[in-house]
Design an enzyme around this catalytic site. Structure first.
Site, PDB file in Angstrom:
ATOM      1  N   GLY A 158      19.016   8.736 -20.196  1.00 21.19           N
ATOM      2  CA  GLY A 158      18.584   7.545 -20.921  1.00 21.19           C
ATOM      3  C   GLY A 158      19.045   6.270 -20.264  1.00 21.19           C
ATOM      4  CG  LEU A 162      22.676   5.901 -17.929  1.00 22.66           C
ATOM      5  CD1 LEU A 162      23.372   6.166 -19.256  1.00 22.66           C
ATOM      6  CD2 LEU A 162      23.694   5.566 -16.849  1.00 22.66           C
ATOM      7  CG  ASN A 216      19.607   3.204  -9.712  1.00 22.75           C
ATOM      8  OD1 ASN A 216      20.720   2.946  -9.262  1.00 22.75           O
ATOM      9  ND2 ASN A 216      18.575   3.480  -8.924  1.00 22.75           N
ATOM     10  CG  ASN A 260       4.886  -0.014  -8.664  1.00 26.32           C
ATOM     11  OD1 ASN A 260       3.696  -0.027  -8.333  1.00 26.32           O
ATOM     12  ND2 ASN A 260       5.800   0.665  -7.983  1.00 26.32           N
ATOM     13  CB  ALA A 268      17.615  13.475 -17.429  1.00 23.58           C
ATOM     14  CG  ASP A 283       9.237   0.036  -9.742  1.00 24.02           C
ATOM     15  OD1 ASP A 283      10.438  -0.263  -9.622  1.00 24.02           O
ATOM     16  OD2 ASP A 283       8.556   0.534  -8.816  1.00 24.02           O
ATOM     17  N   GLY A 302       1.668   9.002  -8.644  1.00 20.40           N
ATOM     18  CA  GLY A 302       1.175   7.696  -8.202  1.00 20.40           C
ATOM     19  C   GLY A 302       2.086   6.598  -8.703  1.00 20.40           C
ATOM     20  CE  LYS A 309      12.417  -0.377  -4.985  1.00 19.03           C
ATOM     21  NZ  LYS A 309      11.950   0.984  -5.256  1.00 19.03           N
ATOM     22  CB  ALA A 338      -0.858  -0.011   1.257  1.00 24.78           C
TER      23      ALA A 338
END
Ligand code: RIB
Length: 290
Positions: free
Chosen positions: A208, A204, A177, A41, A206, A237, A272, A38, A10
């Site tokens: 890409g 990465l 990431n 999603n 912004a 996700d 969200g 995660k 939640a």
């Protein structure tokens, strides 16, 4: 088909004027709730990318709503009911769309090996097993998936070196990431090219994302689409769910990465998590050149 061993939370969203510091009490300007985690999603993203996806997870006595929502969102639930309360996340979001998250794992750490086994016996060779690090049972599931001929994808978030080491020998595609990639390199002392995984994708932000193919001995850089973010929560996700769904549907990696980037770009423009993940029509209707 995608089998996703994943968390269900939640999500409690607090809009804040800035991310709170140590010892600080801060009043939120808005509060919302939704379906997240995660894992959930990623399952919803994969379903919105038109893949067939089964979610292996657990909720507590308070979690029937989450199972119902996953079903409504097109995900097959292989979800156990346990005595521990459903996981939840308290998410602060600042005006630039950045967040910090406190997790209560709850039922997400109560998934039994039997449950994983029962679900995966219905899998077929060539299916995908998707894992992240918000549940227990990842190593067991990865081992079983390899025996059954599945392709294993691991999104190493939230990052934990020991958790990565437990599964990495079974992983075909590793998603990180930039920060997680740096942590992995520091923790293993090896460059990404020598990590022992066939394909690695590093997002990465912004800039890409970068695909490192250790079989082709090549690197591919996919630029991001430029958008103004309002909430970055769940964008990674969404990227993962779309990427795996696209590969499952037979797209080449370059095309799968491009679709995943588009989905993530739309996602950062929404507030969200699972409830607002874009579908293929949203992506088709958006003018990415604007
Ligand atoms: O990646 C975003 C997710 O992290 C949220 O949905 C929250 O539940 C946490 O798991």
């Amino acid at each position: 088909m995608i089998w996703n061993l994943g968390s269900i939370n939640a999500d409690h969203f607090y809009s804040v004027p800035r991310l709170p510091g140590p010892g600080e009490t801060l009043a939120a300007t808005a509060f919302r709730k939704g379906l997240g985690g995660k894992g959930a999603n990623m399952s919803v993203a994969a379903a919105r990318a038109a893949a067939r996806v089964a979610h292996i997870g657990a909720v507590g006595p308070d979690g029937g709503w989450a199972r119902d929502l996953l079903l409504e969102y097109g995900v097959d639930p292989a979800i156990a009911s346990v005595k521990t309360p459903t996981g939840h996340a308290n998410i602060c979001i600042d005006p630039a769309g950045e967040n910090n998250i406190v997790l209560f794992p709850g039922a997400n750490r109560e998934i039994s090996e039997d449950q994983i086994g029962q679900a995966l016996t219905e899998a077929s060779p060539g299916d995908f097993l998707l894992l992240q690090n918000e549940t227990n049972g990842q190593a067991h599931a990865a081992r079983m998936a390899k025996v059954l001929g599945l392709r294993v994808v691991y999104a190493a978030a939230p990052f934990d070196l020991d958790a990565v080491k437990e599964v990495i020998g079974h992983v075909d595609l590793l998603l990180l990431n930039e920060v997680e990639a740096a942590q992995l390199i520091a923790g293993t002392g090896k460059p990404i090219e020598e990590i022992g995984v066939r394909d690695v994708v590093i997002t990465l932000g912004a800039e890409g994302c970068k695909w490192v193919s250790n079989t082709r001995k090549s690197q591919h850089l996919a630029p991001a689409y430029k958008v103004t973010p309002v909430d970055t929560t769940g964008a990674g996700d969404t990227f993962t769910g779309y990427l795996v769904a696209s590969l499952d549907r037979g797209l080449e990696m370059e095309d799968a990465l491009d679709l995943a980037q588009r989905a993530a770009a739309l996602m950062v423009m929404r507030r969200g998590t699972a409830d607002v993940i874009p579908d293929l029509k949203d992506i088709q209707d958006h003018d990415f050149s604007a």
